[in-house]
Scaffold this motif. Structure first.
Motif, PDB file in Angstrom:
ATOM      1  N   TRP A  23      21.029 -72.080  11.399  1.00  0.00           N
ATOM      2  CA  TRP A  23      21.794 -72.620  12.527  1.00  0.00           C
ATOM      3  C   TRP A  23      22.963 -71.710  12.884  1.00  0.00           C
ATOM      4  N   ALA A  24      23.660 -71.201  11.866  1.00  0.00           N
ATOM      5  CA  ALA A  24      24.785 -70.293  12.112  1.00  0.00           C
ATOM      6  C   ALA A  24      24.303 -69.007  12.792  1.00  0.00           C
ATOM      7  N   ARG A  25      23.162 -68.514  12.372  1.00  0.00           N
ATOM      8  CA  ARG A  25      22.617 -67.285  12.962  1.00  0.00           C
ATOM      9  C   ARG A  25      22.168 -67.534  14.402  1.00  0.00           C
ATOM     10  N   PHE A  26      21.517 -68.670  14.620  1.00  0.00           N
ATOM     11  CA  PHE A  26      21.099 -69.023  15.973  1.00  0.00           C
ATOM     12  C   PHE A  26      22.317 -69.159  16.886  1.00  0.00           C
ATOM     13  N   SER A  27      23.345 -69.854  16.424  1.00  0.00           N
ATOM     14  CA  SER A  27      24.545 -70.066  17.230  1.00  0.00           C
ATOM     15  C   SER A  27      25.208 -68.736  17.570  1.00  0.00           C
ATOM     16  N   ARG A  28      25.287 -67.854  16.587  1.00  0.00           N
ATOM     17  CA  ARG A  28      25.922 -66.547  16.794  1.00  0.00           C
ATOM     18  C   ARG A  28      25.123 -65.708  17.794  1.00  0.00           C
ATOM     19  N   ASN A  29      23.809 -65.670  17.623  1.00  0.00           N
ATOM     20  CA  ASN A  29      22.970 -64.862  18.511  1.00  0.00           C
ATOM     21  C   ASN A  29      22.963 -65.407  19.936  1.00  0.00           C
ATOM     22  N   LEU A  30      22.968 -66.734  20.054  1.00  0.00           N
ATOM     23  CA  LEU A  30      22.987 -67.336  21.389  1.00  0.00           C
ATOM     24  C   LEU A  30      24.300 -67.017  22.098  1.00  0.00           C
ATOM     25  N   LEU A  31      25.401 -67.084  21.373  1.00  0.00           N
ATOM     26  CA  LEU A  31      26.706 -66.759  21.955  1.00  0.00           C
ATOM     27  C   LEU A  31      26.755 -65.306  22.402  1.00  0.00           C
ATOM     28  N   GLU A  32      26.266 -64.416  21.562  1.00  0.00           N
ATOM     29  CA  GLU A  32      26.289 -62.989  21.900  1.00  0.00           C
ATOM     30  C   GLU A  32      25.373 -62.667  23.077  1.00  0.00           C
ATOM     31  N   SER A  33      24.249 -63.390  23.178  1.00  0.00           N
ATOM     32  CA  SER A  33      23.252 -63.069  24.204  1.00  0.00           C
ATOM     33  C   SER A  33      23.514 -63.761  25.531  1.00  0.00           C
ATOM     34  N   THR A  34      24.111 -64.963  25.500  1.00  0.00           N
ATOM     35  CA  THR A  34      24.236 -65.760  26.724  1.00  0.00           C
ATOM     36  C   THR A  34      25.643 -66.242  27.025  1.00  0.00           C
ATOM     37  N   LEU A  35      26.577 -66.082  26.076  1.00  0.00           N
ATOM     38  CA  LEU A  35      27.960 -66.564  26.174  1.00  0.00           C
ATOM     39  C   LEU A  35      28.077 -68.077  26.029  1.00  0.00           C
ATOM     40  N   LEU A  36      26.985 -68.747  25.647  1.00  0.00           N
ATOM     41  CA  LEU A  36      27.063 -70.178  25.391  1.00  0.00           C
ATOM     42  C   LEU A  36      27.518 -70.414  23.957  1.00  0.00           C
ATOM     43  N   ASP A  37      28.671 -71.058  23.799  1.00  0.00           N
ATOM     44  CA  ASP A  37      29.203 -71.397  22.477  1.00  0.00           C
ATOM     45  C   ASP A  37      28.700 -72.780  22.115  1.00  0.00           C
ATOM     46  N   ILE A  38      27.609 -72.826  21.387  1.00  0.00           N
ATOM     47  CA  ILE A  38      26.941 -74.087  21.085  1.00  0.00           C
ATOM     48  C   ILE A  38      27.766 -74.967  20.144  1.00  0.00           C
ATOM     49  N   SER A  39      28.761 -74.379  19.476  1.00  0.00           N
ATOM     50  CA  SER A  39      29.616 -75.157  18.571  1.00  0.00           C
ATOM     51  C   SER A  39      30.494 -76.135  19.338  1.00  0.00           C
ATOM     52  N   GLN A  40      30.608 -75.989  20.647  1.00  0.00           N
ATOM     53  CA  GLN A  40      31.436 -76.885  21.450  1.00  0.00           C
ATOM     54  C   GLN A  40      30.685 -78.137  21.892  1.00  0.00           C
ATOM     55  N   LEU A 191      22.437 -77.993  55.472  1.00  0.00           N
ATOM     56  CA  LEU A 191      23.100 -78.493  54.268  1.00  0.00           C
ATOM     57  C   LEU A 191      23.370 -77.356  53.289  1.00  0.00           C
ATOM     58  N   ARG A 192      22.386 -76.496  53.121  1.00  0.00           N
ATOM     59  CA  ARG A 192      22.500 -75.378  52.177  1.00  0.00           C
ATOM     60  C   ARG A 192      23.644 -74.443  52.538  1.00  0.00           C
ATOM     61  N   SER A 193      23.962 -74.343  53.824  1.00  0.00           N
ATOM     62  CA  SER A 193      24.977 -73.391  54.269  1.00  0.00           C
ATOM     63  C   SER A 193      26.374 -73.731  53.757  1.00  0.00           C
ATOM     64  N   HIS A 194      26.568 -74.954  53.289  1.00  0.00           N
ATOM     65  CA  HIS A 194      27.887 -75.361  52.784  1.00  0.00           C
ATOM     66  C   HIS A 194      28.098 -74.989  51.319  1.00  0.00           C
ATOM     67  N   ILE A 195      27.032 -74.535  50.632  1.00  0.00           N
ATOM     68  CA  ILE A 195      27.087 -74.339  49.187  1.00  0.00           C
ATOM     69  C   ILE A 195      26.895 -72.872  48.825  1.00  0.00           C
ATOM     70  N   ALA A 196      27.746 -72.385  47.942  1.00  0.00           N
ATOM     71  CA  ALA A 196      27.590 -71.043  47.369  1.00  0.00           C
ATOM     72  C   ALA A 196      27.381 -71.192  45.874  1.00  0.00           C
ATOM     73  N   PHE A 197      26.326 -70.583  45.343  1.00  0.00           N
ATOM     74  CA  PHE A 197      26.005 -70.695  43.926  1.00  0.00           C
ATOM     75  C   PHE A 197      26.495 -69.457  43.178  1.00  0.00           C
ATOM     76  N   GLN A 198      26.998 -69.684  41.966  1.00  0.00           N
ATOM     77  CA  GLN A 198      27.564 -68.592  41.175  1.00  0.00           C
ATOM     78  C   GLN A 198      27.408 -68.897  39.687  1.00  0.00           C
ATOM     79  N   GLN A 199      27.067 -67.887  38.897  1.00  0.00           N
ATOM     80  CA  GLN A 199      26.989 -68.080  37.447  1.00  0.00           C
ATOM     81  C   GLN A 199      28.402 -68.126  36.873  1.00  0.00           C
ATOM     82  N   HIS A 200      28.637 -69.092  36.009  1.00  0.00           N
ATOM     83  CA  HIS A 200      29.965 -69.266  35.426  1.00  0.00           C
ATOM     84  C   HIS A 200      29.853 -70.123  34.175  1.00  0.00           C
TER      85      HIS A 200
END
Length: 276
Positions: A23-40, A191-200
């Motif tokens: 689990w610790a290795r998965f959490s670390r690799n996921l954070l490094e690869s995707t920036l998702l901190d699964i511990s939160q 409707l779509r013209s009112h929305i801008a999508f962004q990764q964050h």
């Protein structure tokens, strides 16, 4: 390779405890690869979900950790599979009526145009609901919709929703802002013209500030108490004085004044002060 088809596969999931080293290795690799901190996120829910994803991919959590480290493509797919995307258009209709009848008129007293953030937008259901609710009121609006999950963002940009996610869509909204398609309904360009999508990354700093309205629904229920407090403080900082935070029906801030909010009515929290 991790296949997205595994998301719906029928697998027998072992009830044995998760190996904490894996689990610790998965959490670390996921954070490094995707920036998702699964511990939160709440560990009991997340460990079960990751176990299901691993089983669907025919491997273990340790094996999944190795795959996301070796392949950026697999890392994106794993992030998508472990993320929570359950949502519908106009989910909790009574709350959307309160938004239109109580919140929006107050916001318009300060500014003629509403600047909104749909935070943790997943497949875009909340973003399109917000755009439709405001446009139906003839309110000029700009909506920033963000999510860490690139695959979900790609789906959101298409604005396509299956009928099972559309049961609460008002008939007028469906007629004006959507049209039928093979998969269900699709948002019109108006409707779509009112929305801008962004990764964050929602648990990092806000992508901007001075929002009149932030829609962050059914996100905090999956977080640890510490991560919730951090999230609410960051959302507060992104609002302009007098702006509103819109949460899901099962979510609440238990001590809003400690965070800096005023509790107006269930599901809505106001940042004190008057617009500058």
């Amino acid at each position: 390779m991790v296949s997205r088809a595994g998301e719906g596969s029928q697998c027998v999931i072992s009830e044995s405890p998760v190996d904490q080293g894996d689990w610790a290795r998965f959490s670390r690799n996921l954070l490094e690869s995707t920036l998702l901190d699964i511990s939160q996120y709440r560990p009991e829910q997340m460990q079960k979900r990751v176990s299901e994803v691993a089983a669907g991919a025919g491997t273990t959590i340790g094996g999944l950790a190795d795959r996301i480290k070796a392949s950026p493509h697999d890392a994106k797919i794993v992030l998508h599979l472990v993320s929570i995307h359950t949502t519908d258009l106009f989910r909790d209709p009574d709350r959307w009526l309160e938004l239109q009848e109580k919140v929006v008129p107050e916001l318009l007293e300060a500014r003629p145009r509403i600047r909104a953030w749909s935070a943790g937008c997943a497949n875009g259901a909340e973003s399109y609901s917000l755009a439709a609710a405001l446009t139906l009121m003839d309110v000029d609006c700009d909506i920033l919709a963000t999510d860490l999950d690139e695959i979900a963002l790609g789906q959101a940009e298409f604005g396509i929703f299956p009928e099972i996610e559309c049961t609460d869509v008002p008939a007028t909204v469906r007629e004006l802002f959507f049209e039928p398609c093979t998969e269900g309904i699709v948002a019109r360009e108006s409707l779509r013209s009112h929305i801008a999508f962004q990764q964050h990354n929602l648990l990092h700093e806000p992508p901007a500030t001075d929002f009149d309205l932030i829609c962050c629904r059914n996100v905090s229920i999956y977080l640890t108490d510490y991560a919730k407090e951090t999230l609410f403080q960051r959302l507060l900082s992104a609002l302009r004085p007098g702006g509103y935070l819109f949460l899901g029906a099962t979510e609440r801030i238990f001590s809003p004044r400690d965070v800096g909010f005023e509790s107006e009515f269930p599901g809505f929290y106001r940042k004190p002060g008057q617009p500058g």
